[in-house]
Write an enzyme that holds these catalytic residues in place. Structure first.
Site, PDB file in Angstrom:
ATOM      1  N   HIS A  37       0.843  -1.208   0.000  1.00 24.19           N
ATOM      2  CA  HIS A  37       0.000   0.000   0.000  1.00 24.19           C
ATOM      3  C   HIS A  37       0.874   1.252   0.000  1.00 24.19           C
ATOM      4  CE1 HIS A  37      -2.778  -2.920   2.168  1.00 24.19           C
ATOM      5  NE2 HIS A  37      -3.500  -2.549   1.128  1.00 24.19           N
ATOM      6  N   SER A 186      -2.478  -8.310   2.984  1.00 23.23           N
ATOM      7  CA  SER A 186      -2.933  -8.221   4.373  1.00 23.23           C
ATOM      8  C   SER A 186      -3.271  -9.616   4.903  1.00 23.23           C
ATOM      9  CB  SER A 186      -4.166  -7.324   4.468  1.00 23.23           C
ATOM     10  OG  SER A 186      -3.878  -6.076   3.886  1.00 23.23           O
TER      11      SER A 186
END
Ligand code: PAF
Length: 290
Positions: A37, A186
């Site tokens: 990210h 994640s």
């Protein structure tokens, strides 16, 4: 860094900046931020004057037996990371803001959204396309940034933006990997040590087909066989697909292969579903020799 939970407040803030001629970059996320990210944030900061990040675990893109409840959430950590990475504004909408009572509209891509992950996760891309369409309408960015790791998601969004004439450029940024090659996600936090090690076989299988295409091989059957042979060496891995596809449509690549193709893998390692891909570019120097 400014944080907003209300769509209207973010819109007011951005309206002023847009009038000043600022270019807005947007990084939509579901939180649990990692280096992948942050690389999108860095790219957005390089290309635009202002970076907006959203954190929203979108319930509509999870199936009934999927990990919506378990999905990692750590807002304080995310906000710290976003602020250090240079994000200017964060949108953290509630479910009521995103899908108020009486909400009805679904954005659906019947072709791109029903292949591959769409087959294994029915409705997933309806949820993704709908929420990304809403977020793009809310933020109205000049550019929005997505990682190559979610290649099918990226194609779904590119097609949606084209079909719906959304005035936003979609930018694909390279997959960020751990040292052992595992694509950052994640969901990697679900893996125990043994599974984490087993999961590296996915990238090894992709590297092998990159290597084969560099040496001139472009027959999808041969490339898929090569991926499968490597993936099957790992007993902890349950393969969903390992396929060679046409990069734009994601349909299976034709028998003779193409100059550009994409190798895509989805598998469970333990209870964790992982995906990864590599774009394959046939090496033309070797083609001349054959
Ligand atoms: O890739 C993700 O994190 C999500 O699918 C996205 C694009 C933020 C939509 O919820």
């Amino acid at each position: 860094m400014r944080t907003f939970t209300q769509i209207s407040a973010l819109r007011t803030y951005l309206r002023g900046l847009r009038l000043e001629g600022k270019e807005i970059g947007f990084v939509p996320t579901m939180g649990a931020l990692h280096e992948g990210h942050l690389s999108l944030v860095q790219r957005a900061a390089r290309d635009c004057d202002l970076v907006v990040l959203s954190i929203y675990v979108n319930p509509r893109q999870f199936g009934p037996n999927e990990d919506f409840e378990a999905y990692p959430r750590d807002l304080q950590r995310d906000l710290q990371m976003a602020s250090s990475a240079g994000v200017d504004a964060v949108l953290i909408p509630t479910n009521e803001e995103m899908y108020p009572n009486g909400y009805q509209t679904v954005v659906q891509l019947p072709e791109l959204g029903s292949l591959l992950d769409g087959t294994h996760r029915p409705g997933h891309f309806d949820g993704v396309a709908t929420v990304v369409c809403k977020l793009l309408n809310i933020v109205q960015p000049d550019r929005a940034f997505f990682g190559q790791k979610d290649y099918q998601q990226l194609r779904v969004i590119e097609q949606m933006v084209l079909d719906l004439n959304l005035p936003c450029k979609i930018v694909m940024a390279p997959t960020v990997r751990a040292e052992d090659g595992l694509a950052l996600s994640s969901r990697n936090s679900y893996l125990n040590d043994k599974e984490r090690l087993a999961a590296t076989v996915i990238h090894r299988s992709l590297c092998a087909v990159v290597e084969l295409t560099v040496r001139g091989e472009k027959r999808p059957k041969v490339l898929e066989e090569c991926m499968r042979e490597i993936l099957e060496t790992e007993p902890l891995l349950k393969l969903q697909y390992a396929t060679i596809a046409t990069p734009e449509t994601l349909q299976p690549a034709p028998e003779e292969g193409l100059e550009r193709m994409v190798a895509l893998v989805a598998a469970h390692v333990g209870r964790t579903r992982l995906i990864d891909n590599e774009v394959l570019v046939a090496e033309t120097r070797f083609k001349d020799l054959s």
